[in-house]
Enzyme design. Sequence first.
Site, PDB file in Angstrom:
ATOM      1  N   CYS A   8     -11.070  52.546   4.719  1.00 34.02           N
ATOM      2  CA  CYS A   8     -10.576  53.926   4.605  1.00 34.02           C
ATOM      3  C   CYS A   8      -9.790  54.015   3.295  1.00 34.02           C
ATOM      4  O   CYS A   8      -9.968  53.175   2.405  1.00 34.02           O
ATOM      5  CB  CYS A   8      -9.757  54.336   5.827  1.00 34.02           C
ATOM      6  SG  CYS A   8      -8.253  53.374   6.096  1.00 34.02           S
ATOM      7  N   ASN A  11      -5.873  51.961   4.427  1.00 33.42           N
ATOM      8  CA  ASN A  11      -5.954  50.784   5.319  1.00 33.42           C
ATOM      9  C   ASN A  11      -4.729  50.667   6.229  1.00 33.42           C
ATOM     10  O   ASN A  11      -4.297  49.566   6.568  1.00 33.42           O
ATOM     11  CB  ASN A  11      -6.168  49.490   4.500  1.00 33.42           C
ATOM     12  CG  ASN A  11      -6.535  48.265   5.336  1.00 33.42           C
ATOM     13  OD1 ASN A  11      -6.125  47.149   5.032  1.00 33.42           O
ATOM     14  ND2 ASN A  11      -7.288  48.431   6.394  1.00 33.42           N
ATOM     15  N   CYS A  13      -4.382  53.546   8.775  1.00 37.94           N
ATOM     16  CA  CYS A  13      -4.700  54.400   9.939  1.00 37.94           C
ATOM     17  C   CYS A  13      -6.120  54.148  10.447  1.00 37.94           C
ATOM     18  O   CYS A  13      -6.330  53.457  11.443  1.00 37.94           O
ATOM     19  CB  CYS A  13      -4.557  55.879   9.606  1.00 37.94           C
ATOM     20  SG  CYS A  13      -2.893  56.380   9.158  1.00 37.94           S
ATOM     21  N   ARG A  14      -7.113  54.715   9.755  1.00 34.54           N
ATOM     22  CA  ARG A  14      -8.474  54.732  10.311  1.00 34.54           C
ATOM     23  C   ARG A  14      -9.164  53.370  10.310  1.00 34.54           C
ATOM     24  O   ARG A  14      -9.739  52.975  11.332  1.00 34.54           O
ATOM     25  CB  ARG A  14      -9.326  55.748   9.541  1.00 34.54           C
ATOM     26  CG  ARG A  14      -8.883  57.180   9.752  1.00 34.54           C
ATOM     27  CD  ARG A  14      -9.512  58.115   8.747  1.00 34.54           C
ATOM     28  NE  ARG A  14      -9.038  57.806   7.397  1.00 34.54           N
ATOM     29  CZ  ARG A  14      -9.509  58.334   6.282  1.00 34.54           C
ATOM     30  NH1 ARG A  14     -10.500  59.201   6.363  1.00 34.54           N
ATOM     31  NH2 ARG A  14      -9.012  58.008   5.116  1.00 34.54           N
ATOM     32  N   SER A  15      -9.144  52.659   9.170  1.00 33.56           N
ATOM     33  CA  SER A  15      -9.935  51.414   9.151  1.00 33.56           C
ATOM     34  C   SER A  15      -9.337  50.301  10.013  1.00 33.56           C
ATOM     35  O   SER A  15     -10.105  49.589  10.669  1.00 33.56           O
ATOM     36  CB  SER A  15     -10.232  50.944   7.722  1.00 33.56           C
ATOM     37  OG  SER A  15      -9.058  50.635   7.015  1.00 33.56           O
ATOM     38  N   ASP A 122      -8.824  62.326   7.798  1.00 32.82           N
ATOM     39  CA  ASP A 122      -7.671  61.449   7.729  1.00 32.82           C
ATOM     40  C   ASP A 122      -6.531  61.969   8.603  1.00 32.82           C
ATOM     41  O   ASP A 122      -5.980  63.037   8.323  1.00 32.82           O
ATOM     42  CB  ASP A 122      -7.221  61.394   6.264  1.00 32.82           C
ATOM     43  CG  ASP A 122      -6.371  60.178   6.003  1.00 32.82           C
ATOM     44  OD1 ASP A 122      -5.741  59.700   6.960  1.00 32.82           O
ATOM     45  OD2 ASP A 122      -6.354  59.722   4.858  1.00 32.82           O
TER      46      ASP A 122
HETATM   47  P1  4NP Z   1      -5.895  55.918   6.131  1.00 30.22           P
HETATM   48  O1  4NP Z   1      -4.731  56.998   6.018  1.00 30.22           O
HETATM   49  O2  4NP Z   1      -6.765  56.062   4.901  1.00 30.22           O
HETATM   50  O3  4NP Z   1      -6.648  56.298   7.374  1.00 30.22           O
HETATM   51  O4  4NP Z   1      -5.224  54.583   6.223  1.00 30.22           O
HETATM   52  C1  4NP Z   1      -3.893  57.151   4.909  1.00 30.22           C
HETATM   53  C2  4NP Z   1      -2.716  56.491   4.849  1.00 30.22           C
HETATM   54  C3  4NP Z   1      -1.856  56.677   3.789  1.00 30.22           C
HETATM   55  C4  4NP Z   1      -2.210  57.548   2.774  1.00 30.22           C
HETATM   56  C5  4NP Z   1      -3.398  58.207   2.812  1.00 30.22           C
HETATM   57  C6  4NP Z   1      -4.242  58.010   3.892  1.00 30.22           C
HETATM   58  N1  4NP Z   1      -1.323  57.771   1.701  1.00 30.22           N
HETATM   59  O5  4NP Z   1      -1.602  58.645   0.875  1.00 30.22           O
HETATM   60  O6  4NP Z   1      -0.314  57.075   1.604  1.00 30.22           O
END
Ligand code: 4NP
Length: 153
Positions: A8, A11, A13-15, A122
């Site tokens: 994702c 790294n 939340c989703r992945s 997201d």
């Molecule tokens: P992820 O979510 O891609 O599902 O891990 C996010 C976590 C943090 C951020 C963006 C997406 N960020 O901008 O910090």
Amino acid sequence: MINVLFVCLGNICRSPTAELVFKKLVDDAGLSDRFSIDSCGSSDEEEGNPIYPPALRVLNAHGIDGAHRARQITYADAERADYIAVMDERNRSDVLRRVGYSFRDKVFKLGDFDGEPHDIFDPWFTRNFERAYDEIYRGCKGLLDYINRNRTA
Ligand code: 4NP
């Protein structure tokens, strides 16, 4: 060994959710010794961080737990992987730009294994962690079915 890598943006939340859900599905199917399963981010923004607490709470509510440290995808990750499961179109292009377009045939969108093909939005932005979990769970089930259909051993 079948190497599955979930990717994702951050790294956190989703992945990592997909990694832990997929590990549980593979465990439950008695296939743990056939799979190597990992996750990483297209960016290094969250390098070293654990799973984001709201995402971890949803995992815990579904009986899943696990330690995690965020890291960014490398060329070696892409080379090792048989299946790279990304979350959305931006993610796909970020990953391919970073590791190289030669890997495009092993990059799949996880939501494409969940009935109608779709991005897994997201939850960092939507704040809907339960919905993201449900979509990831269905995508992981579909991906495992797909891999099992294509498996020769
Ligand atoms: P992820 O979510 O891609 O599902 O891990 C996010 C976590 C943090 C951020 C963006 C997406 N960020 O901008 O910090």
